[in-house]
Scaffold this motif. Structure first.
Motif, PDB file in Angstrom:
ATOM      1  N   LEU A   1     -18.527  12.094  24.004  1.00 15.60           N
ATOM      2  CA  LEU A   1     -17.997  11.400  25.306  1.00 15.60           C
ATOM      3  C   LEU A   1     -17.136   9.661  24.695  1.00 15.60           C
ATOM      4  O   LEU A   1     -16.560   9.708  25.305  1.00 15.60           O
ATOM      5  N   LEU A   2     -17.600   9.035  24.056  1.00 12.27           N
ATOM      6  CA  LEU A   2     -16.704   7.831  22.994  1.00 12.27           C
ATOM      7  C   LEU A   2     -15.666   8.443  22.907  1.00 12.27           C
ATOM      8  O   LEU A   2     -14.623   7.625  22.436  1.00 12.27           O
ATOM      9  N   GLU A   3     -15.690  10.019  21.985  1.00  8.49           N
ATOM     10  CA  GLU A   3     -14.789   9.796  21.076  1.00  8.49           C
ATOM     11  C   GLU A   3     -13.483  10.582  21.926  1.00  8.49           C
ATOM     12  O   GLU A   3     -12.507  10.317  21.721  1.00  8.49           O
ATOM     13  N   ASN A   4     -13.990  11.564  22.541  1.00 10.87           N
ATOM     14  CA  ASN A   4     -13.592  12.360  23.275  1.00 10.87           C
ATOM     15  C   ASN A   4     -11.909  11.651  24.108  1.00 10.87           C
ATOM     16  O   ASN A   4     -10.659  11.834  24.777  1.00 10.87           O
ATOM     17  N   HIS A   5     -12.793  10.402  24.879  1.00 12.67           N
ATOM     18  CA  HIS A   5     -12.330   9.276  26.274  1.00 12.67           C
ATOM     19  C   HIS A   5     -11.959   7.847  25.945  1.00 12.67           C
ATOM     20  O   HIS A   5     -12.020   6.740  26.817  1.00 12.67           O
ATOM     21  N   GLN A   6     -11.857   8.293  24.353  1.00  6.86           N
ATOM     22  CA  GLN A   6     -11.542   6.099  23.576  1.00  6.86           C
ATOM     23  C   GLN A   6      -9.748   6.321  24.060  1.00  6.86           C
ATOM     24  O   GLN A   6      -9.433   7.074  23.749  1.00  6.86           O
ATOM     25  N   GLN A   7     -10.008   4.670  24.061  1.00  6.83           N
ATOM     26  CA  GLN A   7      -8.041   4.791  24.081  1.00  6.83           C
ATOM     27  C   GLN A   7      -8.463   3.882  23.075  1.00  6.83           C
ATOM     28  O   GLN A   7      -8.983   3.589  22.835  1.00  6.83           O
ATOM     29  N   GLU A   8      -6.707   3.386  23.207  1.00  6.37           N
ATOM     30  CA  GLU A   8      -6.200   2.386  22.106  1.00  6.37           C
ATOM     31  C   GLU A   8      -6.669   0.932  22.072  1.00  6.37           C
ATOM     32  O   GLU A   8      -6.748   0.595  21.230  1.00  6.37           O
ATOM     33  N   ASP A   9      -7.061   0.892  23.531  1.00  4.44           N
ATOM     34  CA  ASP A   9      -7.348  -0.722  23.404  1.00  4.44           C
ATOM     35  C   ASP A   9      -9.281  -0.870  23.349  1.00  4.44           C
ATOM     36  O   ASP A   9      -9.659  -1.941  22.771  1.00  4.44           O
TER      37      ASP A   9
END
Length: 423
Positions: free
Chosen positions: A397-405
């Motif tokens: 979940l964290l890795e797939n939906h991470q944002q650049e910020d």
């Protein structure tokens, strides 16, 4: 547990099917059948000796009515009694030996399972979703989580040593929300009955599920109470009806439970040790079905769909693989793995294994079903699947939906449980 009567009649087939697992289990068949043959010979001998003793006893009784029985007859009676006693001890030893060997034999692979020795022989059945294309280098979940203060691995080491995780703040809240999300989905949409089981079980429960004696080194044991910490809620759910005969009309029974899972992971040192990928305590929502023996393979496909739904709602790309004979678990006759793509670590992560164990557990638990009071009982079939395991779900979940910020955008379907757009 395999059917000893079937093994006696089909020893070569048993050897050939077990050989495909690639672990040398076929050698146990010969040891088992040798002990079983010796046991049956002892049983016949005991029956013959008892018949002889009954005959001598009648002869002594007859003579006592007319004359004093001879010393030879009395000696023979004592000798028979002592021999029977020795044979009974031998019988008990052999019965224990046969049962121990049966408990060590894995399940027979279903004919539709591909033959192979490892993951390279597994078959991809289908995929869902497209791995995201990033405009920046995706970070692994441990970097995201530590930056956002979702978990604290140094604190976990301070409390319990290596191989444990500590969630804090929004990370703890995220984990709690995921548990509620999965339980509600399986209860409200898929029709499972929720169970909150004890997280400690007796040894016979672990034997019934197939975890003992084979995986004793993998389990946490409390010797003073002779209790085992759950490695999965499957142990509790599968054993709910142990030593019962269920009405066929009540089947299938569908149970779901959350539990922490405790695994020593003996022999896995140095493998997937970063972050949340392999830890000794983790959270899981488990699905178990108890079915009629003629309908278990339809139930296997159903339980896979139920686990898939979690991944679809969380918008995680995944694939489903049919495991080969050498990659299946000890009790499985057929097994599918659900694997999510984790771009930060660049790997597919198993988050659920869905297995049909046929009557393997039911024989160990003496769990039967019958059509009506006058009908013939049969062993039930049991199935299980993770619905799903949290550490790797959180990682994906964290890795797939991470944002650049550094923030993590949450799937819309999950926001009712975690009412924020971002973590």
């Amino acid at each position: 547990m395999l059917d000893i009567h079937w093994l006696r009649q089909h020893p070569q087939e048993a050897r050939e099917r077990l050989k495909t697992r690639g672990r040398g289990d076929e050698a146990l068949v010969d040891r088992l059948l040798d002990s079983d043959g010796e046991l049956r010979a002892v049983i016949r001998s005991v029956e013959e000796l008892r018949a002889k003793r009954n005959q001598v006893s009648r002869e002594i009784g007859f003579r006592q009515g007319k004359e004093k029985p001879s010393q030879a007859l009395l000696t023979e009676m004592r000798t028979l009694g002592k021999t029977i006693e020795e044979k009974e001890c031998q019988r008990q030893r052999l019965e224990s030996e046969v049962r121990d060997l049966l408990l060590l034999l894995p399940n027979l692979p279903h004919p539709t399972v591909p033959i192979g020795n490892g993951a390279e022989a597994n078959q991809t059945i289908r995929t869902w979703g497209t791995p995201r294309t990033f405009l920046f280098p995706p970070k692994p979940h441990w970097e995201i989580g530590e930056k956002r203060e979702l978990f604290d691995f140094p604190a976990a080491v301070k409390l319990a040593g290596s191989g444990f995780a500590l969630f804090r703040g929004e990370g703890a809240r995220l984990q709690r929300a995921l548990i509620r999300f999965m339980l509600d989905l399986h209860v409200q949409e898929h029709g499972y009955i929720e169970i909150w089981p004890p997280f400690l079980v007796r040894g016979e429960v672990a034997i019934g599920s197939g975890h003992l004696p084979k995986f004793a080194e993998e389990m946490y044991h409390i010797p003073s109470d002779d209790l085992y910490l759950l490695p999965t809620a499957e142990l509790a759910l599968a054993n709910l009806h142990r030593e019962e005969t269920l009405k066929e009309a009540t089947l299938p029974l569908r149970y779901v439970a959350y539990s922490p899972c405790f695994r020593r992971e003996a022999g896995s040192a140095g493998k997937d040790t970063r972050g949340l990928l392999r830890i000794h305590q983790f959270e899981k929502v488990e699905l178990v079905q108890i079915t009629h023996p003629d309908r278990s393979y339809g139930a296997l496909e159903e339980i896979v769909r139920h686990a898939e739904k979690v991944l679809q709602l969380l918008e995680l790309p995944y694939r489903i693989t049919l495991l080969c004979t050498g990659d299946m678990g000890f009790g499985a006759s057929k097994c599918y793995d659900l694997e999510v793509w984790a771009p930060g670590v660049g790997a597919w992560l198993e988050v659920s294994s869905c297995s049909n164990l046929e009557d393997f557990q039911a024989r160990r638990m003496t769990l039967r079903c019958k059509p009506d009071p006058a009908g013939k009982s049969r062993y039930c079939h049991t199935l299980n699947g993770s619905g799903t395991a949290l550490p790797r779900i959180i990682a994906a979940l964290l890795e797939n939906h991470q944002q650049e910020d550094g923030r993590v955008l949450l799937p819309e379907a999950f926001r009712a449980y975690y009412p924020k757009e971002f973590v």
